[in-house]
Design a protein around this motif. Structure first.
Motif, PDB file in Angstrom:
ATOM      1  N   LEU A 119      43.511 -12.573  -7.258  1.00  0.00           N
ATOM      2  CA  LEU A 119      44.304 -13.238  -8.295  1.00  0.00           C
ATOM      3  C   LEU A 119      43.481 -14.307  -8.999  1.00  0.00           C
ATOM      4  N   LEU A 120      42.745 -15.091  -8.232  1.00  0.00           N
ATOM      5  CA  LEU A 120      41.917 -16.129  -8.838  1.00  0.00           C
ATOM      6  C   LEU A 120      40.823 -15.510  -9.709  1.00  0.00           C
ATOM      7  N   ALA A 121      40.208 -14.437  -9.235  1.00  0.00           N
ATOM      8  CA  ALA A 121      39.166 -13.765 -10.012  1.00  0.00           C
ATOM      9  C   ALA A 121      39.740 -13.153 -11.287  1.00  0.00           C
ATOM     10  N   PHE A 122      40.960 -12.661 -11.209  1.00  0.00           N
ATOM     11  CA  PHE A 122      41.659 -12.117 -12.382  1.00  0.00           C
ATOM     12  C   PHE A 122      41.843 -13.209 -13.433  1.00  0.00           C
ATOM     13  N   MET A 123      42.262 -14.387 -13.002  1.00  0.00           N
ATOM     14  CA  MET A 123      42.418 -15.514 -13.925  1.00  0.00           C
ATOM     15  C   MET A 123      41.076 -15.903 -14.543  1.00  0.00           C
ATOM     16  N   ASP A 124      40.056 -15.961 -13.710  1.00  0.00           N
ATOM     17  CA  ASP A 124      38.728 -16.336 -14.201  1.00  0.00           C
ATOM     18  C   ASP A 124      38.224 -15.330 -15.229  1.00  0.00           C
ATOM     19  N   ALA A 125      38.391 -14.043 -14.952  1.00  0.00           N
ATOM     20  CA  ALA A 125      37.890 -13.002 -15.847  1.00  0.00           C
ATOM     21  C   ALA A 125      38.575 -13.061 -17.208  1.00  0.00           C
ATOM     22  N   LEU A 126      39.829 -13.480 -17.222  1.00  0.00           N
ATOM     23  CA  LEU A 126      40.585 -13.570 -18.468  1.00  0.00           C
ATOM     24  C   LEU A 126      40.485 -14.947 -19.103  1.00  0.00           C
ATOM     25  N   GLY A 127      39.765 -15.860 -18.474  1.00  0.00           N
ATOM     26  CA  GLY A 127      39.612 -17.197 -19.026  1.00  0.00           C
ATOM     27  C   GLY A 127      40.881 -18.021 -18.993  1.00  0.00           C
TER      28      GLY A 127
END
Length: 301
Positions: free
Chosen positions: A84-92
């Motif tokens: 979930l955190l990586a998903f947020m990071d990837a989408l900025g």
């Protein structure tokens, strides 16, 4: 609604997006054995409140894929939170309202406790979803133990073969048992059941239900996260926790209130079972809108 894919170091995460691109970020997670269709009605309602709603398929579900065959197909809680955190990071996305139930709620709770600066507010089905693995072998009441039959089946190879051979059959059995008042039809089930055809579904599920009892090792990449979660840290972000009063697998979480140290409210959806956003989409959407409003109000004081 659009279907998109974003890449992280570990996954190519497929997701549905609702609302305007400049809306306030909202990420909702599904559980086992369900998929993004759990939010097919709730997500548009949230989007009407100005949100950009993102609903990803979890690892092992639907079109989401691991990027390397060498990656352990882990279903542990730390992996779900890291995804979930990586998903947020990837989408900025710097901050978002996060929420979910079952596995998706667990991911949202993990990010909320370990990265509260990234979370505007939390909507959590069944409240504090972080597993206390150190106490996993403590017995529960006979009624609760009976409801966990599928977990114990998955602890052995008979269970793995059973799930591999009949993914739809086991999922449908759990849907019926966990939401006894929900009259879903064949088409509704099949829309979600297609997600169980993911080639990693069985491995991720089996690992999840063995790791939470400390029966298998986790992915070393998430060991530091698991160590932090073992401390059972409290949730300090604004939270609305939700139970269904007809949940066939979770008997209720009123006793979890002590784990929330910020703004906190518990709601009970009358007649609802385990799949809260799909059974009560309007009420779920309202909880998301309400927690955001509460968070904004608190921040302005």
């Amino acid at each position: 609604m659009q279907q998109k894919t974003i890449s992280t170091d570990v996954l190519d995460i497929a997701y549905r997006e609702y609302g305007e691109p400049d809306g306030w970020p909202c990420i909702m997670g599904h559980g086992f054995p369900y998929d993004v269709n759990a939010y097919a009605e709730a997500a548009p309602l949230i989007a009407q409140g100005g949100a950009r709603v993102l609903v990803p398929w979890l690892r092992g579900y639907g079109p989401t894929r691991f990027r390397s065959p060498a990656t352990l197909r882990s279903g542990e809680q730390a992996a779900l939170g890291a995804d979930l955190l990586a998903f947020m990071d990837a989408l900025g996305i710097a901050r978002a309202v996060v929420g979910g139930y079952d596995w998706g709620g667990r991911a949202a709770c993990v990010v909320s406790v370990l990265h509260p600066d990234r979370v505007t507010g939390l909507v959590s089905g069944n409240s504090y979803n972080i597993q206390n693995i150190a106490r996993a072998m403590e017995p529960a009441s006979p009624q609760e133990e009976a409801a966990l039959w599928y977990q114990y089946l998955f602890h052995n190879e008979r269970g793995r073969r059973a799930l591999e051979r009949n993914r739809r059959g086991f999922a449908r059995q759990l849907w019926a048992m966990w939401s006894p008042a929900w009259q879903f039809d064949d088409a509704t089930f099949e829309r979600s059941a297609a997600s169980f055809d993911n080639p990693d579904f069985v491995d991720v599920v089996i690992h999840s239900y063995r790791h939470r009892y400390a029966l298998v090792e986790g992915d070393p990449a998430y060991a530091e996260i698991e160590a932090k979660l073992a401390q059972q840290p409290p949730v300090r972000v604004p939270t609305i926790a939700i139970d269904g009063d007809s949940d066939g697998v979770n008997p209720g979480t009123a006793h979890h209130a002590r784990k929330f140290e910020g703004l906190f409210e518990r709601r009970v959806f009358t007649g609802a079972g385990h799949n809260l956003p799909q059974e009560r989409p309007a009420e779920w959407a309202q909880a998301v809108l309400d927690v955001r409003k509460a968070a904004e109000s608190s921040a302005s004081r």
